[in-house]
Design an enzyme around this catalytic site. Structure first.
Site: not given
Ligand code: 13P
Length: 252
Positions: A10, A12, A96, A98, A174, A214
């Site tokens: 992903n 983002k 998601h 977010e 993250g 992560s």
């Molecule tokens: P990270 O791997 O950066 O923690 O993000 C995970 C995520 O939100 C994948 O959709």
């Protein structure tokens, strides 16, 4: 039953067209001849045409990070399932954390989108996960249970079997703070049991449940070797060809 592991990046809101092409060209070479694992990347909408074109005839599928549930119309700023399918998308990430946190997405909206995604032959990757305070208050199962129930409502058994669920504890996204293999496995087993109750045992046995939060080359193997962890939804580490490739290879 053996489930093929599925590792999806992903991206983002990262990468320009130039960055994206450099990344996928490197991935294409790294994954040449790699089998036994399903691989995908989900760039932002504006990168999709370039990425899909660059990954033609590769073993890497492409997906969107969101979509609207209508096919077309006056919905300024939205992207439709028809458009994603037309470009050649295979997956679409839905709900998601977010999107839930910053854009007010609800379980009801996610379930509507998941249903529509299937009707267009897109595989929804439906995300669920608790926040830190919820985990600390012992509410993980309640929160995740409600999200699983609401976000997957209305799917037929056949649709559910093809759906990918991503368990992403919000506190691990993250932050570099990965869930322990035991914490992740416990929630994955809980989700699978919910799917058995909501659909049936065959569906529960078939659905792939990804872990996200992560995931890095050094923790991927431990997570992916758990019974109910069938893949990973990778954020930050999916932006680096070496890291993403190491995670994909940890799944084989
Ligand atoms: P990270 O791997 O950066 O923690 O993000 C995970 C995520 O939100 C994948 O959709």
């Amino acid at each position: 039953m053996s489930r093929t592991p599925v590792i999806v990046g992903n991206w983002k809101m990262h990468n320009t067209v130039g960055d994206a092409l450099q990344l996928v060209r490197a991935l294409k070479v790294k994954f040449l001849g790699v089998s036994g694992v399903e691989i995908g990347v989900c760039p932002t909408f504006v990168l999709l045409p370039a990425v899909i074109d660059a990954l033609k005839e590769s073993n890497i599928g492409v997906g969107g990070q969101n979509m609207y549930f209508e096919n077309k119309g006056a919905f300024t700023g939205e992207v439709s399932p028809v458009q994603l399918k037309d470009l050649g998308c295979k997956y679409v990430i839905l709900g998601h954390s977010e999107r839930r946190q910053f854009f007010g997405e609800t379980d009801e909206l996610v379930s509507k989108k998941a249903k529509v995604a299937h009707s267009h032959g897109l595989i929804p990757i439906v995300c669920v996960g608790e926040k830190l305070d919820q985990r600390e208050s012992g509410l993980t199962e309640e929160i995740v249970g409600k999200q699983v129930d609401g976000s997957l409502d209305g799917l037929t058994k056949e649709e559910m079997s093809k759906t990918i669920v991503a368990y992403e504890p919000v506190w691990a996204i993250g932050t570099g703070k990965v869930a322990t293999t035991e914490q992740a496995q416990a929630v994955h087993a809980f989700i699978r049991e919910l799917l058995r109750k909501k659909f049936d045992a065959a569906v529960a046995a078939e659905v792939r449940i990804q872990y996200g939060g992560s995931v890095k080359p050094d923790n991927a193997k431990g997570l992916l070797s758990q019974n109910d962890i069938d893949g990973a939804l990778v954020g930050g580490a999916s932006l680096k060809a070496d890291d993403f490739s190491a995670i994909v290879k940890a799944a084989i």
